[in-house]
Design a protein around this motif. Sequence first.
Motif, PDB file in Angstrom:
ATOM      1  N   PRO A   1     -54.276 -57.513  43.331  1.00 47.39           N
ATOM      2  CA  PRO A   1     -55.393 -58.245  42.729  1.00 47.39           C
ATOM      3  C   PRO A   1     -55.171 -58.401  41.230  1.00 47.39           C
ATOM      4  CG  PRO A   1     -56.026 -55.995  43.277  1.00 47.39           C
ATOM      5  CD  PRO A   1     -54.670 -56.206  43.860  1.00 47.39           C
ATOM      6  N   GLY A   2     -55.544 -59.549  40.705  1.00 49.33           N
ATOM      7  CA  GLY A   2     -55.362 -59.806  39.282  1.00 49.33           C
ATOM      8  C   GLY A   2     -55.496 -61.273  38.969  1.00 49.33           C
ATOM      9  N   GLY A   3     -55.325 -61.622  37.708  1.00 47.79           N
ATOM     10  CA  GLY A   3     -55.416 -63.013  37.299  1.00 47.79           C
ATOM     11  C   GLY A   3     -55.396 -63.140  35.789  1.00 47.79           C
ATOM     12  N   PHE A   4     -55.585 -64.359  35.335  1.00 49.02           N
ATOM     13  CA  PHE A   4     -55.525 -64.661  33.910  1.00 49.02           C
ATOM     14  C   PHE A   4     -56.813 -64.270  33.202  1.00 49.02           C
ATOM     15  CE2 PHE A   4     -52.654 -67.861  35.832  1.00 49.02           C
ATOM     16  CZ  PHE A   4     -51.481 -67.477  35.192  1.00 49.02           C
ATOM     17  N   LEU A   5     -56.693 -63.974  31.914  1.00 47.00           N
ATOM     18  CA  LEU A   5     -57.883 -63.773  31.097  1.00 47.00           C
ATOM     19  C   LEU A   5     -58.673 -65.074  31.052  1.00 47.00           C
ATOM     20  CD1 LEU A   5     -56.207 -61.245  30.220  1.00 47.00           C
ATOM     21  CD2 LEU A   5     -57.246 -61.524  27.968  1.00 47.00           C
ATOM     22  N   HIS A   6     -59.983 -64.953  31.054  1.00 46.05           N
ATOM     23  CA  HIS A   6     -60.838 -66.141  31.093  1.00 46.05           C
ATOM     24  C   HIS A   6     -60.799 -66.948  29.801  1.00 46.05           C
ATOM     25  CE1 HIS A   6     -63.864 -65.775  34.673  1.00 46.05           C
ATOM     26  NE2 HIS A   6     -62.698 -66.214  35.032  1.00 46.05           N
ATOM     27  N   ASN A   7     -60.780 -66.271  28.668  1.00 46.93           N
ATOM     28  CA  ASN A   7     -60.831 -66.968  27.393  1.00 46.93           C
ATOM     29  C   ASN A   7     -60.287 -66.044  26.314  1.00 46.93           C
ATOM     30  OD1 ASN A   7     -63.096 -65.250  26.514  1.00 46.93           O
ATOM     31  ND2 ASN A   7     -64.269 -66.425  28.023  1.00 46.93           N
ATOM     32  N   ASP A   8     -60.264 -66.519  25.099  1.00 49.85           N
ATOM     33  CA  ASP A   8     -59.686 -65.726  24.020  1.00 49.85           C
ATOM     34  C   ASP A   8     -60.621 -64.629  23.520  1.00 49.85           C
ATOM     35  OD1 ASP A   8     -61.572 -67.247  22.762  1.00 49.85           O
ATOM     36  OD2 ASP A   8     -60.200 -68.252  21.371  1.00 49.85           O
TER      37      ASP A   8
END
Length: 242
Positions: free
Chosen positions: A46-53
């Motif tokens: 499970p995981g993924g990209f950061l949503h925003n800065d």
Amino acid sequence: MTDDTWSPPHILLAVDLVILTLRETHLHVLLVERGIEPYRGCAALPGGFLHNDREGLLAAAHRELDEEADLDATQLHLEQLGTYGDANRDPRGRVVSVTYLAIAPRLPEPTAGTDAARAAWRPVDAIVSGELPLAFDHDVIIADGIERARSKLEHTPLATAFCEPVFTISDLQQVYEAVWGVDLDPRNFYRKVQKVPNFLLPVDAERRVTKGRPARLFTAGPATTLHPPIPRPDHTASRQGE
């Protein structure tokens, strides 16, 4: 190159989670079935990209675990396992992943959501043996997580968390064998754990067994580190086929 011609490289930042637990005396890891490309239909962490800065790394790890497996990460102790950034690890471009590790007992069944088609606990033996191929470089990440877990059993009382509040030395040995992937000599193991101050505290009771003498009962002691540590056997003592 002058300052006005330089531009920062395009690098994506992601988080991945290695969640380990014992189920039926075997070490398991949480995996999801990817519902999107790349590697659609493949097993992955499970995981993924950061949503925003503005989203922090730990906050992103909590969010991804909730979205992809419906597990509350605030109930787990997440620690950074490592950073993975090989140039070709992701076909979508240059992706750097900060990976978090949690090792906990009695975790519930996961429920898939968002871009995960399914979530489940899978035995690590199937991954280490290559029987279960994974997306990206997640087999490497899981191997690192397993090694961290095995090291923790050498130096901390983590294994007692996987036992009932009152347990036998045999119960504790089963935890070590499951995480280390070895068969241990009961007499040597008993002698080693008894040498560690404040690791185990005897309980004034015994558990009846079908054969032999009743087994002594223990509870976890106040030690936070093991001195001396309990060293793993070398690979020659490993279970056959592991």
